[in-house]
Write a protein that holds these residues in place. Sequence first.
Motif, short mmCIF file in Angstrom:
data_model
loop_
_atom_site.label_atom_id
_atom_site.label_comp_id
_atom_site.label_asym_id
_atom_site.label_seq_id
_atom_site.Cartn_x
_atom_site.Cartn_y
_atom_site.Cartn_z
N GLU A 85 0.84 -1.20 0.00
CA GLU A 85 0.00 0.00 0.00
C GLU A 85 0.87 1.25 0.00
OE1 GLU A 85 -3.48 2.13 2.71
OE2 GLU A 85 -3.27 -0.04 2.71
N ALA A 86 1.92 1.24 0.82
CA ALA A 86 2.82 2.39 0.86
C ALA A 86 3.53 2.58 -0.47
CB ALA A 86 3.84 2.22 1.98
N ALA A 87 3.94 1.47 -1.07
CA ALA A 87 4.70 1.53 -2.33
C ALA A 87 3.81 1.82 -3.53
CB ALA A 87 5.44 0.21 -2.54
N GLY A 88 2.64 1.19 -3.57
CA GLY A 88 1.78 1.31 -4.74
C GLY A 88 0.84 2.50 -4.69
N GLN A 89 -0.04 2.51 -3.69
CA GLN A 89 -1.04 3.57 -3.61
C GLN A 89 -0.43 4.93 -3.28
OE1 GLN A 89 -4.57 2.59 -1.29
NE2 GLN A 89 -4.33 0.41 -1.74
N HIS A 90 0.63 4.91 -2.48
CA HIS A 90 1.21 6.18 -2.04
C HIS A 90 2.57 6.48 -2.67
CE1 HIS A 90 -2.11 6.37 0.69
NE2 HIS A 90 -1.72 5.30 1.36
N ASN A 91 3.05 5.56 -3.52
CA ASN A 91 4.27 5.81 -4.30
C ASN A 91 5.47 6.16 -3.42
OD1 ASN A 91 5.42 5.84 -6.91
ND2 ASN A 91 5.40 8.08 -6.95
N TYR A 92 5.60 5.47 -2.28
CA TYR A 92 6.67 5.76 -1.32
C TYR A 92 7.94 5.01 -1.73
CZ TYR A 92 8.64 6.83 3.31
OH TYR A 92 9.41 7.32 4.35
N ALA A 93 8.97 5.76 -2.06
CA ALA A 93 10.18 5.17 -2.65
C ALA A 93 10.85 4.15 -1.74
CB ALA A 93 11.16 6.26 -3.03
N ARG A 94 10.92 4.44 -0.45
CA ARG A 94 11.59 3.51 0.45
C ARG A 94 10.86 2.17 0.50
NH1 ARG A 94 12.62 8.00 5.14
NH2 ARG A 94 14.56 8.86 4.32
N ALA A 95 9.54 2.21 0.50
CA ALA A 95 8.77 0.97 0.49
C ALA A 95 8.95 0.24 -0.84
CB ALA A 95 7.30 1.27 0.73
N GLN A 96 9.02 0.98 -1.92
CA GLN A 96 9.24 0.37 -3.24
C GLN A 96 10.58 -0.36 -3.28
OE1 GLN A 96 8.85 3.94 -5.53
NE2 GLN A 96 6.63 3.75 -5.75
N ASN A 97 11.61 0.27 -2.77
CA ASN A 97 12.93 -0.36 -2.76
C ASN A 97 12.94 -1.60 -1.88
OD1 ASN A 97 15.86 -0.42 -3.31
ND2 ASN A 97 16.02 0.00 -1.13
N TYR A 98 12.28 -1.49 -0.71
CA TYR A 98 12.24 -2.63 0.21
C TYR A 98 11.48 -3.80 -0.42
CZ TYR A 98 12.09 -5.08 4.67
OH TYR A 98 12.27 -6.01 5.66
N LEU A 99 10.35 -3.51 -1.05
CA LEU A 99 9.59 -4.55 -1.73
C LEU A 99 10.41 -5.19 -2.85
CD1 LEU A 99 5.88 -3.39 -2.25
CD2 LEU A 99 6.69 -5.44 -1.05
N GLY A 100 11.14 -4.37 -3.58
CA GLY A 100 11.99 -4.89 -4.64
C GLY A 100 12.96 -5.93 -4.12
N THR A 101 13.53 -5.65 -2.95
CA THR A 101 14.49 -6.58 -2.36
C THR A 101 13.81 -7.86 -1.90
OG1 THR A 101 15.94 -4.76 -1.68
CG2 THR A 101 16.20 -6.85 -0.52
N LEU A 102 12.61 -7.74 -1.34
CA LEU A 102 11.88 -8.94 -0.93
C LEU A 102 11.59 -9.84 -2.13
CD1 LEU A 102 9.32 -7.56 1.70
CD2 LEU A 102 11.56 -8.60 2.10
N TYR A 103 11.17 -9.24 -3.24
CA TYR A 103 10.89 -10.03 -4.44
C TYR A 103 12.17 -10.61 -5.03
CZ TYR A 103 5.91 -9.00 -4.80
OH TYR A 103 4.56 -8.95 -4.57
N TYR A 104 13.25 -9.87 -4.95
CA TYR A 104 14.52 -10.39 -5.49
C TYR A 104 14.98 -11.59 -4.68
CZ TYR A 104 19.12 -10.51 -7.62
OH TYR A 104 20.24 -10.92 -8.30
N GLU A 105 14.86 -11.51 -3.37
CA GLU A 105 15.34 -12.58 -2.50
C GLU A 105 14.33 -13.70 -2.34
OE1 GLU A 105 16.21 -10.54 1.12
OE2 GLU A 105 18.21 -9.93 0.45
N GLY A 106 13.06 -13.42 -2.64
CA GLY A 106 12.02 -14.41 -2.39
C GLY A 106 11.72 -14.51 -0.91
N THR A 107 11.78 -13.39 -0.21
CA THR A 107 11.52 -13.34 1.23
C THR A 107 10.08 -12.89 1.46
OG1 THR A 107 13.82 -12.77 1.69
CG2 THR A 107 12.21 -12.32 3.43
N ALA A 108 9.27 -13.75 2.07
CA ALA A 108 7.87 -13.47 2.39
C ALA A 108 6.99 -13.39 1.15
CB ALA A 108 7.72 -12.18 3.21
N VAL A 109 7.59 -13.48 -0.03
CA VAL A 109 6.86 -13.50 -1.30
C VAL A 109 7.58 -14.49 -2.22
CG1 VAL A 109 5.98 -11.13 -1.17
CG2 VAL A 109 8.24 -11.58 -2.20
N LYS A 110 6.90 -14.90 -3.28
CA LYS A 110 7.54 -15.76 -4.27
C LYS A 110 8.59 -14.97 -5.03
CE LYS A 110 6.54 -18.79 -8.20
NZ LYS A 110 5.49 -19.32 -9.10
N GLN A 111 9.78 -15.55 -5.17
CA GLN A 111 10.85 -14.84 -5.86
C GLN A 111 10.42 -14.47 -7.28
OE1 GLN A 111 14.60 -16.96 -6.85
NE2 GLN A 111 15.64 -15.30 -5.77
N ASP A 112 10.64 -13.21 -7.62
CA ASP A 112 10.17 -12.71 -8.92
C ASP A 112 11.07 -11.55 -9.33
OD1 ASP A 112 8.85 -11.49 -11.06
OD2 ASP A 112 6.86 -11.89 -10.25
#
Length: 286
Positions: A85-112
Amino acid sequence: MLRQLKRLSAAGLLGLSLLAAPAMADDFDAAIDMYQNNQRPEAIKLLQNLANQHDVRAEYVLGILYQNGISVKTDPELGIRLLTEAAGQHNYARAQNYLGTLYYEGTAVKQDYKAAFYWYEKAARQEDPDAQYNLSVLYAYGDGIEQDYPTAVSWLRKAAMQKVPDAEFALGLVYELGLGVEPNEKQAVYWYGKAGKHGYGRAENKIGSLYAKGNIISRDDTKAFLWFARAAGKGYDKAQYNLGVMYEKGIGVEANRKTAIEWFRKAAAQGNPDAKKRLKAMGIKA
């Protein structure tokens, strides 16, 4: 590019960004003060109230807390929802970067990797320095996007200009080895120096090596010793080994076998193979 370029991990980002927020005197700051003063339940309650009001900073911090189970019961699904929500709806850069890392590592989400690229790029275009560095690594390796060295270097330079030590060091490597750019020893030394001055252990060790070898800059054993010592003091195993060699052979410092062994042992304790071999050759147990 090369694997010496390492993307910033979620674990590293957690320490860097959990309590990072713009300087604003408001309820969010009060919540952070409470958290830092061990008033955790009160802080969490205030953050939750703020998140319910769509305070993007509160959503971001709570997302990290729930995703990692810090001061709250672990709830990855809620953590990801808040971060998204912070990254998408509110375009918050720090959340976007953090989410990017979670997807890269496959942490708490499917690696993508493609999702990682999507979030890193959104944050990078908002001038987030860590995202710029992370995006450069994806372009360098072709993870989630077609491999593109020149674009990788472009983003890497942007991050380095914002004083990200990882990026400064990596840019030094890029110029030294001619990866996506013409080799430029002066630029390599310049960026290694920038990272070294920012206390980046790998860069400090690299500068020490340059002074010890004398192939790019004039040999100076005393300076080599000092740079190795700085990196070794931060726990960088390669520098600890190099410092041990300096003490053992009396290069740039008075020879001291006992001190050399101490540094070899520190490096060996971290799995450094050269230090282990040296101790074995000296008849010393690691």
